[in-house]
Design a protein around this motif. Sequence first.
Motif, PDB file in Angstrom:
ATOM      1  N   GLY A  17       0.779  -1.226   0.000  1.00 63.24           N
ATOM      2  CA  GLY A  17       0.000   0.000   0.000  1.00 63.24           C
ATOM      3  C   GLY A  17       0.811   1.276   0.000  1.00 63.24           C
ATOM      4  O   GLY A  17       1.823   1.414  -0.698  1.00 63.24           O
ATOM      5  N   ILE A  18       0.352   2.238   0.804  1.00 62.45           N
ATOM      6  CA  ILE A  18       0.975   3.559   0.833  1.00 62.45           C
ATOM      7  C   ILE A  18       2.429   3.485   1.275  1.00 62.45           C
ATOM      8  O   ILE A  18       3.300   4.142   0.706  1.00 62.45           O
ATOM      9  N   GLY A  19       2.711   2.676   2.280  1.00 61.54           N
ATOM     10  CA  GLY A  19       4.088   2.560   2.756  1.00 61.54           C
ATOM     11  C   GLY A  19       5.028   2.058   1.684  1.00 61.54           C
ATOM     12  O   GLY A  19       6.125   2.600   1.489  1.00 61.54           O
ATOM     13  N   ALA A  20       4.620   1.024   0.966  1.00 59.62           N
ATOM     14  CA  ALA A  20       5.459   0.476  -0.105  1.00 59.62           C
ATOM     15  C   ALA A  20       5.655   1.501  -1.215  1.00 59.62           C
ATOM     16  O   ALA A  20       6.754   1.637  -1.778  1.00 59.62           O
ATOM     17  N   ALA A  21       4.591   2.226  -1.558  1.00 59.22           N
ATOM     18  CA  ALA A  21       4.694   3.232  -2.615  1.00 59.22           C
ATOM     19  C   ALA A  21       5.625   4.365  -2.209  1.00 59.22           C
ATOM     20  O   ALA A  21       6.430   4.848  -3.017  1.00 59.22           O
ATOM     21  N   ILE A  22       5.532   4.802  -0.957  1.00 59.08           N
ATOM     22  CA  ILE A  22       6.428   5.862  -0.480  1.00 59.08           C
ATOM     23  C   ILE A  22       7.873   5.391  -0.502  1.00 59.08           C
ATOM     24  O   ILE A  22       8.771   6.098  -0.981  1.00 59.08           O
ATOM     25  N   ALA A  23       8.116   4.191   0.017  1.00 57.27           N
ATOM     26  CA  ALA A  23       9.476   3.657   0.035  1.00 57.27           C
ATOM     27  C   ALA A  23      10.047   3.574  -1.377  1.00 57.27           C
ATOM     28  O   ALA A  23      11.216   3.907  -1.617  1.00 57.27           O
ATOM     29  N   THR A  24       9.224   3.152  -2.311  1.00 53.95           N
ATOM     30  CA  THR A  24       9.670   3.022  -3.699  1.00 53.95           C
ATOM     31  C   THR A  24      10.065   4.377  -4.274  1.00 53.95           C
ATOM     32  O   THR A  24      11.126   4.524  -4.911  1.00 53.95           O
ATOM     33  N   GLN A  25       9.230   5.384  -4.074  1.00 53.75           N
ATOM     34  CA  GLN A  25       9.537   6.696  -4.641  1.00 53.75           C
ATOM     35  C   GLN A  25      10.747   7.342  -3.968  1.00 53.75           C
ATOM     36  O   GLN A  25      11.554   8.002  -4.641  1.00 53.75           O
ATOM     37  N   LEU A  26      10.900   7.151  -2.664  1.00 56.26           N
ATOM     38  CA  LEU A  26      12.072   7.696  -1.990  1.00 56.26           C
ATOM     39  C   LEU A  26      13.344   7.046  -2.510  1.00 56.26           C
ATOM     40  O   LEU A  26      14.359   7.720  -2.745  1.00 56.26           O
ATOM     41  N   ALA A  27      13.293   5.730  -2.707  1.00 55.18           N
ATOM     42  CA  ALA A  27      14.456   5.028  -3.247  1.00 55.18           C
ATOM     43  C   ALA A  27      14.745   5.478  -4.674  1.00 55.18           C
ATOM     44  O   ALA A  27      15.910   5.695  -5.051  1.00 55.18           O
ATOM     45  N   ASP A  28      13.709   5.628  -5.473  1.00 54.36           N
ATOM     46  CA  ASP A  28      13.896   6.083  -6.853  1.00 54.36           C
ATOM     47  C   ASP A  28      14.505   7.484  -6.900  1.00 54.36           C
ATOM     48  O   ASP A  28      15.197   7.832  -7.868  1.00 54.36           O
ATOM     49  N   ALA A  29      14.232   8.292  -5.865  1.00 52.68           N
ATOM     50  CA  ALA A  29      14.778   9.649  -5.810  1.00 52.68           C
ATOM     51  C   ALA A  29      16.198   9.686  -5.256  1.00 52.68           C
ATOM     52  O   ALA A  29      16.792  10.761  -5.155  1.00 52.68           O
ATOM     53  N   GLY A  30      16.723   8.514  -4.878  1.00 48.10           N
ATOM     54  CA  GLY A  30      18.120   8.447  -4.473  1.00 48.10           C
ATOM     55  C   GLY A  30      18.389   8.160  -3.016  1.00 48.10           C
ATOM     56  O   GLY A  30      19.545   8.026  -2.606  1.00 48.10           O
ATOM     57  N   ALA A  31      17.338   8.070  -2.196  1.00 42.63           N
ATOM     58  CA  ALA A  31      17.540   7.831  -0.768  1.00 42.63           C
ATOM     59  C   ALA A  31      17.868   6.367  -0.497  1.00 42.63           C
ATOM     60  O   ALA A  31      17.458   5.473  -1.241  1.00 42.63           O
ATOM     61  N   LYS A  49      13.831  -5.521  -5.523  1.00 39.56           N
ATOM     62  CA  LYS A  49      13.458  -4.727  -6.697  1.00 39.56           C
ATOM     63  C   LYS A  49      14.061  -3.327  -6.659  1.00 39.56           C
ATOM     64  O   LYS A  49      14.351  -2.754  -7.718  1.00 39.56           O
ATOM     65  N   LEU A  50      14.244  -2.790  -5.468  1.00 45.12           N
ATOM     66  CA  LEU A  50      14.685  -1.404  -5.348  1.00 45.12           C
ATOM     67  C   LEU A  50      16.200  -1.251  -5.325  1.00 45.12           C
ATOM     68  O   LEU A  50      16.702  -0.138  -5.502  1.00 45.12           O
ATOM     69  N   GLY A  51      16.929  -2.325  -5.079  1.00 44.71           N
ATOM     70  CA  GLY A  51      18.376  -2.240  -5.175  1.00 44.71           C
ATOM     71  C   GLY A  51      19.112  -2.236  -3.857  1.00 44.71           C
ATOM     72  O   GLY A  51      18.501  -2.298  -2.779  1.00 44.71           O
ATOM     73  N   PRO A  52      20.444  -2.149  -3.907  1.00 47.11           N
ATOM     74  CA  PRO A  52      21.293  -2.359  -2.731  1.00 47.11           C
ATOM     75  C   PRO A  52      21.186  -1.281  -1.672  1.00 47.11           C
ATOM     76  O   PRO A  52      21.660  -1.482  -0.545  1.00 47.11           O
ATOM     77  N   ARG A  53      20.601  -0.134  -1.985  1.00 50.14           N
ATOM     78  CA  ARG A  53      20.463   0.923  -0.975  1.00 50.14           C
ATOM     79  C   ARG A  53      19.214   0.753  -0.122  1.00 50.14           C
ATOM     80  O   ARG A  53      18.893   1.626   0.697  1.00 50.14           O
ATOM     81  N   THR A  54      18.514  -0.358  -0.294  1.00 46.19           N
ATOM     82  CA  THR A  54      17.324  -0.619   0.513  1.00 46.19           C
ATOM     83  C   THR A  54      17.502  -1.911   1.299  1.00 46.19           C
ATOM     84  O   THR A  54      18.116  -2.865   0.816  1.00 46.19           O
ATOM     85  N   ILE A  55      16.951  -1.927   2.504  1.00 39.84           N
ATOM     86  CA  ILE A  55      16.984  -3.130   3.330  1.00 39.84           C
ATOM     87  C   ILE A  55      15.590  -3.367   3.898  1.00 39.84           C
ATOM     88  O   ILE A  55      14.826  -2.429   4.107  1.00 39.84           O
ATOM     89  N   GLY A  56      15.261  -4.619   4.138  1.00 40.97           N
ATOM     90  CA  GLY A  56      14.007  -4.970   4.784  1.00 40.97           C
ATOM     91  C   GLY A  56      14.241  -5.312   6.238  1.00 40.97           C
ATOM     92  O   GLY A  56      15.114  -6.128   6.552  1.00 40.97           O
ATOM     93  N   VAL A  57      13.489  -4.672   7.129  1.00 43.94           N
ATOM     94  CA  VAL A  57      13.648  -4.893   8.565  1.00 43.94           C
ATOM     95  C   VAL A  57      12.298  -5.298   9.147  1.00 43.94           C
ATOM     96  O   VAL A  57      11.367  -4.488   9.206  1.00 43.94           O
ATOM     97  N   SER A  58      12.196  -6.546   9.582  1.00 41.34           N
ATOM     98  CA  SER A  58      10.964  -7.023  10.193  1.00 41.34           C
ATOM     99  C   SER A  58      10.819  -6.393  11.575  1.00 41.34           C
ATOM    100  O   SER A  58      11.694  -6.536  12.437  1.00 41.34           O
ATOM    101  N   LEU A  59       9.711  -5.679  11.760  1.00 42.34           N
ATOM    102  CA  LEU A  59       9.521  -4.924  12.995  1.00 42.34           C
ATOM    103  C   LEU A  59       8.032  -4.770  13.257  1.00 42.34           C
ATOM    104  O   LEU A  59       7.269  -4.458  12.350  1.00 42.34           O
ATOM    105  N   ASP A  60       7.645  -4.995  14.494  1.00 36.06           N
ATOM    106  CA  ASP A  60       6.254  -4.824  14.926  1.00 36.06           C
ATOM    107  C   ASP A  60       6.176  -3.569  15.778  1.00 36.06           C
ATOM    108  O   ASP A  60       6.736  -3.520  16.881  1.00 36.06           O
ATOM    109  N   VAL A  61       5.494  -2.538  15.280  1.00 36.97           N
ATOM    110  CA  VAL A  61       5.473  -1.258  16.000  1.00 36.97           C
ATOM    111  C   VAL A  61       4.741  -1.340  17.331  1.00 36.97           C
ATOM    112  O   VAL A  61       4.865  -0.437  18.157  1.00 36.97           O
ATOM    113  N   THR A  62       3.982  -2.413  17.572  1.00 32.44           N
ATOM    114  CA  THR A  62       3.268  -2.554  18.843  1.00 32.44           C
ATOM    115  C   THR A  62       4.127  -3.216  19.917  1.00 32.44           C
ATOM    116  O   THR A  62       3.676  -3.365  21.048  1.00 32.44           O
ATOM    117  N   SER A  63       5.360  -3.580  19.573  1.00 28.30           N
ATOM    118  CA  SER A  63       6.253  -4.244  20.524  1.00 28.30           C
ATOM    119  C   SER A  63       7.517  -3.421  20.704  1.00 28.30           C
ATOM    120  O   SER A  63       8.273  -3.211  19.748  1.00 28.30           O
TER     121      SER A  63
END
Length: 247
Positions: A17-31, A49-63
């Motif tokens: 959703g929105i989070g994935a779309a934001i992350a994608t555009q920020l990465a495309d802009a160079g972040a 898909k986004l390349g080496p400047r991105t990492i996935g971090v499993s995190l539960d904001v309620t914990s």
Amino acid sequence: MTDLTGRIAVVTGAASGIGAAIATQLADAGASVALVARRQDRLDDLAGKLGPRTIGVSLDVTSQTSVDAGVRQIHERLGRPDLVVNAAGVMLAAPIEDGRLDDWTRMIDTNVTGVLRLVQAFTPDLISAAGDGRTADLVNISSIGAHVVFPGYAVYGATKAALTQLSTSLRADFAPYDVRVTNVEPGLTDTELATHLDSSGQDLIASMNEQIGPLAAEDIADVVTFAVSRRREVNLRQIIALPTRQA
């Protein structure tokens, strides 16, 4: 004006959703971007898909334990962020007369307390970045539900109203440090939020989509990317983005 090269971003709710779309555009802009959510497989897929400047971090904001571990991982692998986007959220139809305390608590823990956990974790990084003369941003994804009444969604609306007010208050706290706070309130948007609803709720959303025509998650990502790419002296503090027929 949308070159974000050199910036380090954290985006919660980045699995879809929105989070994935934001992350994608920020990465495309160079972040460089830390994709944060509970579903590691989805994060790994998007990071691939986004390349080496991105990492996935499993995190539960309620914990808190999960947040602490995730923040350590982000610091170790990417460095100290100067851009934090709170896009994780949950919307449940929980009418007051049904007394669904578990659903109410889940929304409060995710939509409000979860945001506070991330704010607490990254405040030193944001202040430090701004102190070094860099641009520093906190972006909260609220909802038009903060202002518009939807019967059966009182607690959801209350959490989003709280988030909008929190953003206003945090802006006052962060302004002396030159940290910007932007609150974004999307209207009807095509995301996974509707899948959390029961059949009647999903039917309602489907009807609204047909009558109004929802925004795409990418529309909200456009708004966020524009806001955080302005020169550091400009704070787009409050943005309401609605489908034309809902405006």
